[in-house]
Scaffold this active site. Structure first.
Site, PDB file in Angstrom:
ATOM      1  N   ASN A 132       0.850  -1.191   0.000  1.00  9.17           N
ATOM      2  CA  ASN A 132       0.000   0.000   0.000  1.00  9.17           C
ATOM      3  C   ASN A 132       0.886   1.242   0.000  1.00  9.17           C
ATOM      4  OD1 ASN A 132      -1.618   2.167   0.613  1.00  9.17           O
ATOM      5  ND2 ASN A 132      -2.829   1.116   2.171  1.00  9.17           N
ATOM      6  N   CYS A 135      -2.215   5.273   0.351  1.00  7.32           N
ATOM      7  CA  CYS A 135      -3.126   5.966   1.266  1.00  7.32           C
ATOM      8  C   CYS A 135      -2.698   7.432   1.417  1.00  7.32           C
ATOM      9  CB  CYS A 135      -3.116   5.258   2.616  1.00  7.32           C
ATOM     10  SG  CYS A 135      -4.290   5.985   3.751  1.00  7.32           S
ATOM     11  N   THR A 201      -6.947   6.088  -3.370  1.00  4.69           N
ATOM     12  CA  THR A 201      -7.867   7.229  -3.319  1.00  4.69           C
ATOM     13  C   THR A 201      -7.181   8.556  -3.644  1.00  4.69           C
ATOM     14  OG1 THR A 201      -7.494   7.285  -0.961  1.00  4.69           O
ATOM     15  CG2 THR A 201      -9.476   6.164  -1.725  1.00  4.69           C
ATOM     16  N   CYS A 342     -37.586  15.867 -30.683  1.00 10.03           N
ATOM     17  CA  CYS A 342     -37.272  17.113 -29.960  1.00 10.03           C
ATOM     18  C   CYS A 342     -38.488  17.632 -29.180  1.00 10.03           C
ATOM     19  CB  CYS A 342     -36.810  18.155 -30.982  1.00 10.03           C
ATOM     20  SG  CYS A 342     -36.522  19.773 -30.258  1.00 10.03           S
ATOM     21  N   CYS A 345     -37.068  22.121 -25.771  1.00 14.01           N
ATOM     22  CA  CYS A 345     -36.691  22.715 -24.476  1.00 14.01           C
ATOM     23  C   CYS A 345     -35.675  23.838 -24.650  1.00 14.01           C
ATOM     24  CB  CYS A 345     -36.132  21.649 -23.546  1.00 14.01           C
ATOM     25  SG  CYS A 345     -34.560  20.973 -24.110  1.00 14.01           S
ATOM     26  N   CYS A 377     -21.083  24.416 -37.142  1.00 19.64           N
ATOM     27  CA  CYS A 377     -20.919  23.345 -36.143  1.00 19.64           C
ATOM     28  C   CYS A 377     -19.508  22.760 -36.213  1.00 19.64           C
ATOM     29  CB  CYS A 377     -21.959  22.254 -36.398  1.00 19.64           C
ATOM     30  SG  CYS A 377     -21.788  20.847 -35.295  1.00 19.64           S
ATOM     31  N   CYS A 380     -18.550  19.467 -31.510  1.00 20.23           N
ATOM     32  CA  CYS A 380     -17.951  19.350 -30.167  1.00 20.23           C
ATOM     33  C   CYS A 380     -18.715  18.405 -29.248  1.00 20.23           C
ATOM     34  CB  CYS A 380     -17.840  20.723 -29.523  1.00 20.23           C
ATOM     35  SG  CYS A 380     -19.438  21.451 -29.097  1.00 20.23           S
ATOM     36  N   CYS A 383     -24.134  19.948 -27.469  1.00 15.64           N
ATOM     37  CA  CYS A 383     -25.606  19.921 -27.550  1.00 15.64           C
ATOM     38  C   CYS A 383     -26.131  18.521 -27.285  1.00 15.64           C
ATOM     39  CB  CYS A 383     -26.064  20.439 -28.903  1.00 15.64           C
ATOM     40  SG  CYS A 383     -25.301  19.577 -30.283  1.00 15.64           S
TER      41      CYS A 383
END
Ligand SMILES: Cc1cc2nc3c(=O)[nH]c(=O)nc-3n(C[C@H](O)[C@H](O)[C@H](O)COP(=O)(O)O)c2cc1C
Ligand code: SF4
Ligand code: SF4
Length: 421
Positions: A132, A135, A201, A342, A345, A377, A380, A383
């Site tokens: 280990n 840690c 971690t 669609c 929104c 466009c 990327c 959207c």
């Protein structure tokens, strides 16, 4: 039916799903229940001079209804006596000879300390040891864990001691708390490690209680940095595993750890080069039985793709994991909106208008209608990522007739211009 058996640096297990060193593998009771549930192996909670833990010690951040998107802890290594751990390991191994039991170890950076514990551990009949070096909290301040893993010379030194004092396979568990994981990985290889495992971690503070003004988790009004794990860290793990797999090839076994909750996560780790996978947070969140879905899911997916063994999948994505300069600069895609799907929104329009390339119209002939202006466009994906309706926005290839060209060969690359001049 796919064959899920794993042979990892000589350590055999009936499937590649191991529990990572941590609370799920803290004692015989847990480990036996895990084996009953079907886990192929465990890495026993780090054994060393027993430590004292604080209360509380865990924290989590949720997102949008997901309770544990990320998890943190300020727990240290085992707080149970070494002798008790070793006796339990011996007993469990006797009862479960077909399962892998790897013992995680952490003792001070002194050769006699490593020699002593390695000899004791070997007597348990376990299958391997994991050092280990990861840690990031509490133990690192005492000169162990990540304090070793962040210094390649120490990694090599302790790995060499381990190889000198045990015949067991030695797995070096790496910390993600470094700028470039290839340095400690190389150090482990220099020390003749049989394998590496990652990630441990990520040093972090999960949040702040705005009433008590204490960083979390809170211990009597104070907080300390902890180690972050769970679904949120999978991308960090995949990147580091991929880097090591690309650099060292299949000759260096890698046990993939970090954010694995489903068979898909496991398959992605394996595709990026892992020979076994280790799970901690998902077992803490949902219990040991999750392994059943992981086994079934991986097995069914492998059958559907015609993969027979774990080795058929291992590292498959690595050749496609390239440096940025090798991506095809001439590849072109644009967004397409399915007008029937669609719901109007407007999220795609706002996203593209405010932060991308003003390539989605909001109105057409006076009515609300979202359409992509191909010429603006840049492909990327933004959207598509923000659209709340599945498959409403898709990305389609534009056939521009230009051949594959990496940046290294592109005439717009200043390096090429200089060479030409
Ligand atoms: C509460 C807790 C305690 C842990 N203790 C140890 C430990 O004693 N030794 C160790 O090597 N890793 C320890 N870990 C790290 C895990 O083994 C694993 O590397 C990390 O949690 C990432 O995997 P995950 O995203 O599946 O949780 C611990 C993790 C948690 C959450
Ligand atoms: S892919 Fe990017 S640039 Fe193209 S429409 Fe979507 S957000 Fe705009
Ligand atoms: S985000 Fe999706 S659903 Fe919303 S307007 Fe754009 S395409 Fe339609």
């Amino acid at each position: 039916m796919a064959d899920l058996r794993a042979n990892f640096a000589g350590i055999k297990s009936p499937n590649p799903f191991w529990l990572a060193s941590g609370p799920p593998t803290d004692k015989a009771y847990n480990v036996e229940r895990a084996f009953e549930a079907g886990w192929g192996g465990v890495v026993w909670k780090t054994v060393g001079e027993p430590v004292v833990n604080v209360s509380s010690r865990y924290g989590a951040n949720g997102y949008n209804g997901t309770r544990v998107a990320g998890f943190t802890n300020i727990e240290l290594i085992s707080d149970r006596p070494v002798a008790v751990n070793l006796q339990e390991i011996k007993d469990v191994k006797k009862r479960w000879p077909d399962r892998a039991i790897v013992v995680s170890l952490m003792v001070p950076c002194e050769e006699p300390a490593w020699e002593t514990i390695l000899r004791q551990v070997e007597d348990t009949g376990c299958d391997g040891v994991e050092l280990n070096f990861g840690c990031p909290h509490g133990m690192s301040e005492r000169g162990m864990g990540a304090a070793v893993g962040q210094v390649p010379e120490y990694v090599t030194m302790v790995t060499e001691w381990a190889k000198k004092h045990t015949r067991l396979p030695v797995i070096v568990k790496l910390t993600p708390n470094v700028n470039d994981v290839l340095f400690p990985a190389q150090a482990a290889v220099d020390g003749k490690a049989d394998a590496v495992s990652l990630i441990n971690t990520v040093a972090s503070v999960i949040g702040v209680d705005l009433d008590t003004m204490s960083p979390l988790p809170e211990v009597n009004g104070k907080g300390s940095h902890g180690g972050y794990c769970g679904p949120a860290v999978k991308p960090i793990a995949l990147r580091m595993i991929g880097d090591i797999a690309r650099e060292f090839g299949s000759g260096l076994p890698i046990s993939g750890i970090g954010g694995i909750s489903t068979w898909r996560d496991a398959a992605e780790h394996i595709a990026m080069g892992a020979g076994t996978v280790q799970v901690c947070t998902a077992a803490m969140h949902q219990g040991f039985k999750i392994v059943e879905d992981m086994i079934d899911g991986l097995s069914n997916w492998m059958d559907s793709k015609g993969y027979r063994t774990i080795d058929d999948v291992r590292g498959r994505a690595v050749e496609n994991y390239v440096r940025w300069e090798n991506l095809d600069i001439n590849y072109e895609i644009v967004a397409r909106i399915d007008q029937d799907a669609c719901i109007k929104c407007g999220l795609c329009h706002i996203a593209c208008e405010d932060t991308a390339h003003q390539a989605i119209t909001a109105r057409s002939n006076g009515v609300r209608r979202y359409e992509v202006v191909d010429a603006e466009c840049v492909g990327c994906n933004l959207c598509m990522l923000v659209c709340p309706v599945d498959n409403c926005i898709t990305m389609v290839r534009v056939d521009n007739g230009r051949p594959y060209t990496p940046w290294t060969e592109d005439p717009r690359n200043p390096a090429n211009r200089q060479a030409a001049e």
